[in-house]
Scaffold this active site. Structure first.
Site, mmCIF file in Angstrom:
data_model
loop_
_atom_site.group_PDB
_atom_site.id
_atom_site.type_symbol
_atom_site.label_atom_id
_atom_site.label_comp_id
_atom_site.label_asym_id
_atom_site.label_seq_id
_atom_site.Cartn_x
_atom_site.Cartn_y
_atom_site.Cartn_z
ATOM 1 N N ASP A 206 0.753 -1.204 -0.141
ATOM 2 C CA ASP A 206 -0.010 -0.047 0.030
ATOM 3 C C ASP A 206 0.918 1.447 0.150
ATOM 4 O O ASP A 206 1.942 1.186 -0.602
ATOM 5 C CB ASP A 206 -0.841 0.002 1.348
ATOM 6 N N HIS A 277 -3.418 5.838 3.682
ATOM 7 C CA HIS A 277 -4.296 4.698 3.218
ATOM 8 C C HIS A 277 -3.923 3.319 3.884
ATOM 9 O O HIS A 277 -4.214 2.562 4.218
ATOM 10 C CB HIS A 277 -4.316 4.336 1.715
ATOM 11 N N SER A 467 -11.412 -1.034 -0.153
ATOM 12 C CA SER A 467 -9.797 -1.151 0.438
ATOM 13 C C SER A 467 -10.092 -1.527 2.086
ATOM 14 O O SER A 467 -9.231 -1.822 2.590
ATOM 15 C CB SER A 467 -9.330 0.466 0.473
#
Length: 643
Positions: A206, A277, A467
């Site tokens: 990520d 994220h 996600s």
């Protein structure tokens, strides 16, 4: 061992103008160009080419191939030969861990020119596949800044409805004034009575990690930033670097405008602050729990290995593919080998791309699965068929859709036959509607950072997207592996884990109009199933000599086992799959069920036509494990011998 396809390094010979022209007349390039349709609005600045096994290719070969193809395309098709294509230059960037040659274009080409170029390169009979090195992104979740619900200032597991049972209990989350019946939770809390993730490493590929008091980031310095482009990484120079720390992925400011070579065009891509994220995904997987701080994680005793592959404007397919190989314990040139190989890999990212057994990312994922890693990926947030999104469409992965607290599929979630199951990622709006009022119950909650560009204060926040659904499943897999090990049982294969997750999924409260997999994740039921002692050969489908047996994938299994009893004095045994649709792999062993690691024979080509031939076969029971099955896969299995 009979392997009809090598997964090692591929190479080739130079493509000269004369031979390229001749090859284009005789070689079918349809299956060799691994790309979704491209248009003039697409911008492609790199390619990955794989050469067939046994073909010699120095690093200059692929560059020469693209240079020659550029001249041929420009000469043959004036409408495609724009000034940019005529003047295009190419350079060798690197070889990938899966044997691909990465070629960079000096300036981005439009999609039409790039497609014509790839078709010309594919006309070389020594080329196995060619694909655009497309940019992937952390899926654009509904961000916490969009919600007017606030974030907790004190330990607040109560926000995390997504971990609870999904049994219809009415819940009021955070500052919401409205209660909702929780039919969408994953039932992770109940699973903690069976396992907590001890001894399992989960790689999160990520944006990297940030420092946070509620996260164990001890493996971050031992990992890598895989982003090879300085513009994307934000570092001073191209190349990879030790340490997987998230330096921020903001796209605000003139630097990231499309006119300056960035991604922000104010049409399809708007400027955004840093997302953090990777931190949020890490928290959902394994946020520290029962520590009197913040929130909880699904597999809170597992260790997370962050791997940075996404930065400003995303990350390239070739970098992400190498990150997958390295995370699973495979070798990547120029880097130290991973001393903490992951049993689970989480990829809450994607883009528009083809993925199959011949593409670089497809090969990388196959390598990870061969090493025993279960790869869990997000279906995507575009409300479209996930078959058009990579890595959601890669063979062997567990593809995760998203649902909200009421159990409805999220309005943004991708769907389709490649989806394995759904998990709670949040619906955003009240009652999981497609518009209206954003509510705290519409989000998944986890650790995050407060910085708008570079990291600043650790905090907690919310996101909604596939996600966030994906780490719910990755955490469940870690619990399954941990419980199985604690019980002293044999390690499950990635295929078995995928099957168990699908078969223990809870039905949606109402039948959805699209295919979102087998149902909603039930972590407790999946962990329970993982602890059952079973003989995989007991469920094998018996074959009759010379008679094809049809099989239709229903989305609940990624692999199926067949068996054929071969008598004494049999000759010329052939075991095969054929016809239908999909992209399966055939594994064969005698007298025991095969796995990727233990199969005596393997056949792996693009498509369903796989075959293993054994001369003078010894008598016994031959088991055929067919992997790579999705909800849309159909094929026939057959065994044939003579006496």
């Amino acid at each position: 061992m009979n392997r009809s396809k090598s997964m090692g390094w591929f190479c080739g010979v130079a493509l000269c103008v004369g031979t390229a022209g001749a090859a284009a007349q005789t070689v079918d390039t349809t299956l060799k160009v691994a790309s979704l349709p491209l248009s003039t609005s697409d911008r492609i600045d790199g390619f990955i080419v794989h050469y067939k096994p046994g073909t010699r290719a120095p690093s200059t070969t692929a560059v020469q191939a693209f240079t020659a193809a550029r001249s041929l395309v420009a000469a043959k098709t004036a409408t495609l030969s724009t000034n940019a294509l005529r003047a295009a230059s190419f350079r060798f960037a690197r070889a990938t861990a899966s044997g691909g040659m990465v070629v960079r274009a000096g300036k981005a080409l439009d999609g039409t020119a790039a497609m014509a170029l790839m078709k010309q390169v594919a006309a070389d009979p020594n080329v196995e596949s060619v694909e655009p090195n497309v940019r992937m992104h952390a899926f654009r979740d509904i961000r916490p800044a969009d919600a007017t619900t606030g974030t907790p200032n004190d330990p607040s597991f109560s926000y995390q409805w997504h971990f609870r049972a999904g049994d219809g209990t009415m819940e009021t989350i955070g500052k919401d004034t409205q209660s909702f019946a929780n039919y969408g939770g994953s039932n992770a809390v109940k699973a903690w009575s069976l396992a907590q993730g001890d001894g399992v490493v989960v790689a999160v590929i990520d944006t990297g990690a940030t420092q946070h008091p509620d996260l164990d980031t001890s493996l971050t310095d031992q990992s890598y930033d895989f982003i090879s482009d300085a513009f994307v990484s934000g570092r001073a120079a191209d190349g990879r670097a030790r340490g997987a720390w998230d330096q921020g992925d903001w796209t605000t400011g003139d630097t990231y405008l499309a006119s300056n070579g960035g991604c922000v065009d104010y049409t399809s891509v708007q400027p955004e602050d840093s997302s953090w994220h990777g931190t949020h995904v890490m928290g959902n997987v394994a946020e520290l729990t029962d520590n009197g701080v913040g929130m909880a994680g699904v597999a809170y005793k597992a260790r997370v290995l962050p791997v940075r592959a996404l930065g400003h404007c995303g990350g390239s397919t070739s970098d992400i593919a190498d990150a997958v190989v390295w995370a699973a314990g495979g070798h990547v040139d120029g880097l130290d080998d991973n001393t903490h190989p992951a049993q689970v890999i989480n990829m809450s990212l994607g883009g528009g791309g083809a993925c199959n057994a011949s593409t670089d990312l497809g090969k990388a994922i196959a390598t990870a699965i061969d090493r025993g890693a279960t790869v869990v990926v997000a279906a995507g947030n575009s409300g479209e068929d996930a078959a058009n999104t990579s890595p959601a469409n890669c063979p062997g992965v567990i593809t995760v859709a998203s649902n909200g607290i009421t159990g409805k599929p999220a309005f943004y979630s991708n769907y389709g036959s490649v989806v394995t199951l759904s998990a709670p990622g949040g619906g955003g709006y009240a009652n999981d509607a497609s518009s209206g009022t954003l509510v705290a119950a519409g989000f998944a909650w986890s650790a995050i950072n407060a910085g708008t560009t570079v990291p600043s204060t650790p905090t907690y926040g919310s996101m909604a997207g596939t996600s966030q659904a994906t780490p719910e499943v990755a955490g469940a897999v870690a619990l399954m592996i941990s419980a199985r090990a604690k019980a002293g049982l044999a390690t499950l294969t990635p295929g078995q884990i995928k099957t168990y997750l699908a078969r223990t999924a809870r039905a949606f409260p109402q039948r959805p109009s699209q295919a979102y997999g087998a149902g909603i994740l039930d972590t407790y039921a999946a962990v329970q199933r993982a602890m059952v002692v079973s003989d995989p050969t007991a469920d094998a489908i018996a074959l009759v000599n010379g008679v094809p047996t049809k099989y239709q994938g229903d989305g609940t299994a990624s692999e199926v086992l067949f068996k054929l009893v071969v008598p004494a004095k049999a000759r010329g045994l052939t075991l095969r799959t054929l016809g239908g649709s999909g992209d399966v792999t055939l594994l064969v062993s005698k007298d025991t069920a095969p796995s990727v690691a233990s199969a005596q024979y393997t056949s792996a080509h693009v498509g369903n036509n796989e075959s293993v031939t054994i001369n003078n076969a010894a008598p016994g029971t031959y088991y055929l494990l067919v992997t790579g099955i999705t909800g849309g896969t159909t094929f026939s299995a057959m065994g044939l011998y003579t006496q």
